[in-house]
Design a protein around this motif. Structure first.
Motif, PDB file in Angstrom:
ATOM      1  N   PHE A   7       0.831  -1.205   0.000  1.00  0.00           N
ATOM      2  CA  PHE A   7       0.000   0.000   0.000  1.00  0.00           C
ATOM      3  C   PHE A   7       0.866   1.256   0.000  1.00  0.00           C
ATOM      4  O   PHE A   7       0.632   2.189  -0.773  1.00  0.00           O
ATOM      5  CB  PHE A   7      -0.926   0.002   1.226  1.00  0.00           C
ATOM      6  CG  PHE A   7      -1.660   1.295   1.418  1.00  0.00           C
ATOM      7  CD1 PHE A   7      -2.744   1.614   0.620  1.00  0.00           C
ATOM      8  CD2 PHE A   7      -1.255   2.207   2.394  1.00  0.00           C
ATOM      9  CE1 PHE A   7      -3.415   2.812   0.785  1.00  0.00           C
ATOM     10  CE2 PHE A   7      -1.915   3.407   2.564  1.00  0.00           C
ATOM     11  CZ  PHE A   7      -3.003   3.710   1.757  1.00  0.00           C
ATOM     12  N   VAL A   8       1.895   1.282   0.847  1.00  0.00           N
ATOM     13  CA  VAL A   8       2.783   2.443   0.915  1.00  0.00           C
ATOM     14  C   VAL A   8       3.528   2.623  -0.403  1.00  0.00           C
ATOM     15  O   VAL A   8       3.673   3.737  -0.899  1.00  0.00           O
ATOM     16  CB  VAL A   8       3.772   2.299   2.098  1.00  0.00           C
ATOM     17  CG1 VAL A   8       4.847   3.356   2.047  1.00  0.00           C
ATOM     18  CG2 VAL A   8       3.016   2.372   3.417  1.00  0.00           C
ATOM     19  N   GLU A   9       3.996   1.510  -1.003  1.00  0.00           N
ATOM     20  CA  GLU A   9       4.680   1.591  -2.300  1.00  0.00           C
ATOM     21  C   GLU A   9       3.761   2.177  -3.366  1.00  0.00           C
ATOM     22  O   GLU A   9       4.161   3.030  -4.144  1.00  0.00           O
ATOM     23  CB  GLU A   9       5.155   0.207  -2.743  1.00  0.00           C
ATOM     24  CG  GLU A   9       6.391  -0.267  -2.043  1.00  0.00           C
ATOM     25  CD  GLU A   9       6.825  -1.641  -2.511  1.00  0.00           C
ATOM     26  OE1 GLU A   9       6.154  -2.233  -3.396  1.00  0.00           O
ATOM     27  OE2 GLU A   9       7.825  -2.145  -1.991  1.00  0.00           O
ATOM     28  N   ASN A  10       2.531   1.715  -3.419  1.00  0.00           N
ATOM     29  CA  ASN A  10       1.599   2.173  -4.448  1.00  0.00           C
ATOM     30  C   ASN A  10       1.189   3.621  -4.255  1.00  0.00           C
ATOM     31  O   ASN A  10       0.989   4.350  -5.221  1.00  0.00           O
ATOM     32  CB  ASN A  10       0.354   1.290  -4.484  1.00  0.00           C
ATOM     33  CG  ASN A  10       0.662  -0.109  -4.960  1.00  0.00           C
ATOM     34  OD1 ASN A  10       1.642  -0.323  -5.651  1.00  0.00           O
ATOM     35  ND2 ASN A  10      -0.159  -1.056  -4.572  1.00  0.00           N
ATOM     36  N   GLU A  11       1.060   4.058  -3.023  1.00  0.00           N
ATOM     37  CA  GLU A  11       0.551   5.403  -2.757  1.00  0.00           C
ATOM     38  C   GLU A  11       1.630   6.480  -2.785  1.00  0.00           C
ATOM     39  O   GLU A  11       1.412   7.555  -3.315  1.00  0.00           O
ATOM     40  CB  GLU A  11      -0.144   5.437  -1.381  1.00  0.00           C
ATOM     41  CG  GLU A  11      -1.430   4.659  -1.330  1.00  0.00           C
ATOM     42  CD  GLU A  11      -2.501   5.243  -2.241  1.00  0.00           C
ATOM     43  OE1 GLU A  11      -2.643   6.488  -2.283  1.00  0.00           O
ATOM     44  OE2 GLU A  11      -3.176   4.465  -2.926  1.00  0.00           O
ATOM     45  N   VAL A  13       5.264   6.153  -3.532  1.00  0.00           N
ATOM     46  CA  VAL A  13       6.433   6.108  -4.398  1.00  0.00           C
ATOM     47  C   VAL A  13       6.025   6.618  -5.771  1.00  0.00           C
ATOM     48  O   VAL A  13       5.114   6.081  -6.406  1.00  0.00           O
ATOM     49  CB  VAL A  13       7.001   4.670  -4.501  1.00  0.00           C
ATOM     50  CG1 VAL A  13       8.142   4.625  -5.488  1.00  0.00           C
ATOM     51  CG2 VAL A  13       7.458   4.195  -3.137  1.00  0.00           C
ATOM     52  N   ALA A  14       6.698   7.675  -6.227  1.00  0.00           N
ATOM     53  CA  ALA A  14       6.386   8.250  -7.540  1.00  0.00           C
ATOM     54  C   ALA A  14       6.919   7.330  -8.631  1.00  0.00           C
ATOM     55  O   ALA A  14       8.114   7.071  -8.711  1.00  0.00           O
ATOM     56  CB  ALA A  14       7.006   9.636  -7.664  1.00  0.00           C
ATOM     57  N   ARG A  15       6.018   6.831  -9.462  1.00  0.00           N
ATOM     58  CA  ARG A  15       6.421   5.922 -10.541  1.00  0.00           C
ATOM     59  C   ARG A  15       6.512   6.693 -11.845  1.00  0.00           C
ATOM     60  O   ARG A  15       5.635   7.474 -12.181  1.00  0.00           O
ATOM     61  CB  ARG A  15       5.426   4.777 -10.685  1.00  0.00           C
ATOM     62  CG  ARG A  15       5.445   3.862  -9.474  1.00  0.00           C
ATOM     63  CD  ARG A  15       4.704   2.565  -9.703  1.00  0.00           C
ATOM     64  NE  ARG A  15       5.174   1.788 -10.814  1.00  0.00           N
ATOM     65  CZ  ARG A  15       6.202   0.936 -10.775  1.00  0.00           C
ATOM     66  NH1 ARG A  15       6.898   0.806  -9.680  1.00  0.00           N
ATOM     67  NH2 ARG A  15       6.530   0.230 -11.843  1.00  0.00           N
ATOM     68  N   LYS A  16       7.586   6.450 -12.573  1.00  0.00           N
ATOM     69  CA  LYS A  16       7.751   7.047 -13.892  1.00  0.00           C
ATOM     70  C   LYS A  16       7.326   6.018 -14.929  1.00  0.00           C
ATOM     71  O   LYS A  16       7.462   4.815 -14.718  1.00  0.00           O
ATOM     72  CB  LYS A  16       9.216   7.435 -14.125  1.00  0.00           C
ATOM     73  CG  LYS A  16       9.718   8.499 -13.190  1.00  0.00           C
ATOM     74  CD  LYS A  16      11.162   8.803 -13.481  1.00  0.00           C
ATOM     75  CE  LYS A  16      11.716   9.823 -12.506  1.00  0.00           C
ATOM     76  NZ  LYS A  16      13.141  10.040 -12.702  1.00  0.00           N
ATOM     77  N   ALA A  56       8.319  -1.105  -6.255  1.00  0.00           N
ATOM     78  CA  ALA A  56       9.276  -0.026  -6.028  1.00  0.00           C
ATOM     79  C   ALA A  56      10.714  -0.524  -5.959  1.00  0.00           C
ATOM     80  O   ALA A  56      11.648   0.251  -6.127  1.00  0.00           O
ATOM     81  CB  ALA A  56       8.929   0.709  -4.739  1.00  0.00           C
ATOM     82  N   THR A  57      10.899  -1.823  -5.737  1.00  0.00           N
ATOM     83  CA  THR A  57      12.257  -2.349  -5.573  1.00  0.00           C
ATOM     84  C   THR A  57      12.778  -3.021  -6.834  1.00  0.00           C
ATOM     85  O   THR A  57      13.793  -3.710  -6.783  1.00  0.00           O
ATOM     86  CB  THR A  57      12.296  -3.359  -4.416  1.00  0.00           C
ATOM     87  OG1 THR A  57      11.402  -4.437  -4.725  1.00  0.00           O
ATOM     88  CG2 THR A  57      11.898  -2.708  -3.105  1.00  0.00           C
ATOM     89  N   MET A  79      14.747   5.030  -9.625  1.00  0.00           N
ATOM     90  CA  MET A  79      15.823   5.956  -9.285  1.00  0.00           C
ATOM     91  C   MET A  79      15.421   7.373  -9.722  1.00  0.00           C
ATOM     92  O   MET A  79      15.037   7.577 -10.873  1.00  0.00           O
ATOM     93  CB  MET A  79      17.102   5.529 -10.009  1.00  0.00           C
ATOM     94  CG  MET A  79      18.312   6.323  -9.635  1.00  0.00           C
ATOM     95  SD  MET A  79      19.846   5.538 -10.177  1.00  0.00           S
ATOM     96  CE  MET A  79      19.890   5.994 -11.883  1.00  0.00           C
ATOM     97  N   PRO A  80      15.488   8.347  -8.829  1.00  0.00           N
ATOM     98  CA  PRO A  80      15.071   9.702  -9.192  1.00  0.00           C
ATOM     99  C   PRO A  80      15.922  10.317 -10.296  1.00  0.00           C
ATOM    100  O   PRO A  80      15.440  11.148 -11.051  1.00  0.00           O
ATOM    101  CB  PRO A  80      15.243  10.503  -7.893  1.00  0.00           C
ATOM    102  CG  PRO A  80      15.364   9.516  -6.812  1.00  0.00           C
ATOM    103  CD  PRO A  80      15.850   8.241  -7.418  1.00  0.00           C
TER     104      PRO A  80
END
Length: 116
Positions: A7-11, A13-16, A56-57, A79-80
Protein backbone atom coordinates in the motif's frame (compact mmCIF):
# COMPACT_ATOMS: atom_id res chain seq x y z
CA UNK A 1 2.28 -6.57 6.94
CA UNK A 2 2.79 -7.39 3.27
CA UNK A 3 -0.32 -5.47 2.30
CA UNK A 4 0.85 -2.44 4.30
CA UNK A 5 4.19 -2.38 2.47
CA UNK A 6 2.52 -2.72 -0.94
CA UNK A 7 0.00 0.00 0.00
CA UNK A 8 2.78 2.44 0.91
CA UNK A 9 4.68 1.59 -2.30
CA UNK A 10 1.60 2.17 -4.45
CA UNK A 11 0.55 5.40 -2.76
CA UNK A 12 3.75 7.27 -1.96
CA UNK A 13 6.43 6.11 -4.40
CA UNK A 14 6.39 8.25 -7.54
CA UNK A 15 6.42 5.92 -10.54
CA UNK A 16 7.75 7.05 -13.89
CA UNK A 17 6.41 5.61 -17.12
CA UNK A 18 9.06 3.75 -19.10
CA UNK A 19 8.62 1.55 -22.18
CA UNK A 20 8.34 -2.21 -21.73
CA UNK A 21 11.66 -4.00 -22.13
CA UNK A 22 13.06 -7.37 -21.17
CA UNK A 23 16.25 -9.42 -21.22
CA UNK A 24 18.04 -9.37 -24.56
CA UNK A 25 16.89 -5.89 -25.53
CA UNK A 26 19.46 -3.21 -26.31
CA UNK A 27 18.49 -0.02 -24.51
CA UNK A 28 19.90 3.42 -23.77
CA UNK A 29 19.40 4.76 -20.26
CA UNK A 30 19.73 8.50 -19.69
CA UNK A 31 20.46 9.48 -16.10
CA UNK A 32 21.51 12.61 -14.28
CA UNK A 33 24.89 12.96 -12.59
CA UNK A 34 25.62 15.63 -9.99
CA UNK A 35 29.21 16.83 -9.75
CA UNK A 36 29.45 19.46 -7.06
CA UNK A 37 26.94 22.14 -8.01
CA UNK A 38 26.59 21.10 -11.66
CA UNK A 39 24.34 18.43 -13.11
CA UNK A 40 24.72 16.71 -16.44
CA UNK A 41 23.00 13.93 -18.33
CA UNK A 42 24.94 10.80 -19.13
CA UNK A 43 23.78 7.75 -21.05
CA UNK A 44 24.56 4.06 -20.74
CA UNK A 45 23.79 1.87 -23.75
CA UNK A 46 23.92 -1.89 -23.58
CA UNK A 47 22.08 -5.21 -23.47
CA UNK A 48 19.64 -5.95 -20.66
CA UNK A 49 20.95 -8.98 -18.76
CA UNK A 50 18.11 -9.26 -16.27
CA UNK A 51 15.15 -7.60 -14.57
CA UNK A 52 14.53 -8.52 -10.97
CA UNK A 53 12.18 -7.57 -8.18
CA UNK A 54 8.77 -5.98 -8.44
CA UNK A 55 7.10 -2.71 -7.57
CA UNK A 56 9.28 -0.03 -6.03
CA UNK A 57 12.26 -2.35 -5.57
CA UNK A 58 12.56 -3.48 -9.20
CA UNK A 59 16.01 -3.26 -10.79
CA UNK A 60 17.52 -4.08 -14.16
CA UNK A 61 21.10 -4.88 -15.16
CA UNK A 62 22.70 -3.63 -18.38
CA UNK A 63 25.96 -4.90 -19.87
CA UNK A 64 28.09 -3.12 -22.46
CA UNK A 65 31.57 -3.56 -23.83
CA UNK A 66 33.93 -0.68 -23.18
CA UNK A 67 36.86 -1.55 -25.40
CA UNK A 68 37.68 -5.13 -24.45
CA UNK A 69 36.31 -4.86 -20.92
CA UNK A 70 32.72 -5.76 -20.09
CA UNK A 71 30.94 -3.21 -17.90
CA UNK A 72 27.70 -3.92 -16.05
CA UNK A 73 25.51 -1.45 -14.26
CA UNK A 74 22.45 -2.04 -12.10
CA UNK A 75 19.70 0.57 -12.24
CA UNK A 76 16.73 0.76 -9.85
CA UNK A 77 13.59 1.41 -11.91
CA UNK A 78 12.49 4.14 -9.46
CA UNK A 79 15.82 5.96 -9.29
CA UNK A 80 15.07 9.70 -9.19
CA UNK A 81 18.07 10.46 -11.43
CA UNK A 82 16.68 8.26 -14.22
CA UNK A 83 15.42 10.54 -16.98
CA UNK A 84 14.40 8.29 -19.86
CA UNK A 85 14.90 4.88 -21.40
CA UNK A 86 15.07 4.30 -25.16
CA UNK A 87 14.76 0.87 -26.73
CA UNK A 88 17.25 0.53 -29.60
CA UNK A 89 16.73 -3.15 -30.48
CA UNK A 90 14.42 -5.91 -29.32
CA UNK A 91 16.31 -9.14 -28.80
CA UNK A 92 15.09 -12.70 -29.08
CA UNK A 93 16.28 -14.77 -26.12
CA UNK A 94 14.77 -17.79 -24.42
CA UNK A 95 15.64 -16.89 -20.86
CA UNK A 96 14.71 -14.14 -18.42
CA UNK A 97 18.27 -13.83 -17.14
CA UNK A 98 21.01 -14.19 -19.73
CA UNK A 99 24.11 -14.54 -17.57
CA UNK A 100 25.66 -16.83 -20.21
CA UNK A 101 26.07 -13.65 -22.29
CA UNK A 102 29.01 -12.67 -20.05
CA UNK A 103 31.13 -15.50 -21.38
CA UNK A 104 30.48 -14.84 -25.07
CA UNK A 105 32.83 -12.82 -27.24
CA UNK A 106 32.97 -11.78 -30.88
CA UNK A 107 30.23 -12.94 -33.24
CA UNK A 108 28.84 -15.33 -30.63
CA UNK A 109 27.89 -12.36 -28.48
CA UNK A 110 25.24 -11.21 -30.96
CA UNK A 111 21.57 -11.50 -30.13
CA UNK A 112 18.99 -12.02 -32.88
CA UNK A 113 16.77 -9.02 -33.40
CA UNK A 114 12.99 -9.31 -33.33
CA UNK A 115 11.47 -7.26 -36.13
CA UNK A 116 8.09 -5.82 -35.29
Amino acid sequence: MESLVSFVENEFVARKEFPKFSAGDTITVYYEIKEGEKTRTQFFRGVVIQRRGSGATETFTIRKMSGTVGVERIFPINMPALQKIEINKRGKVRRARIFYFRGLTGKKARIKEVRS
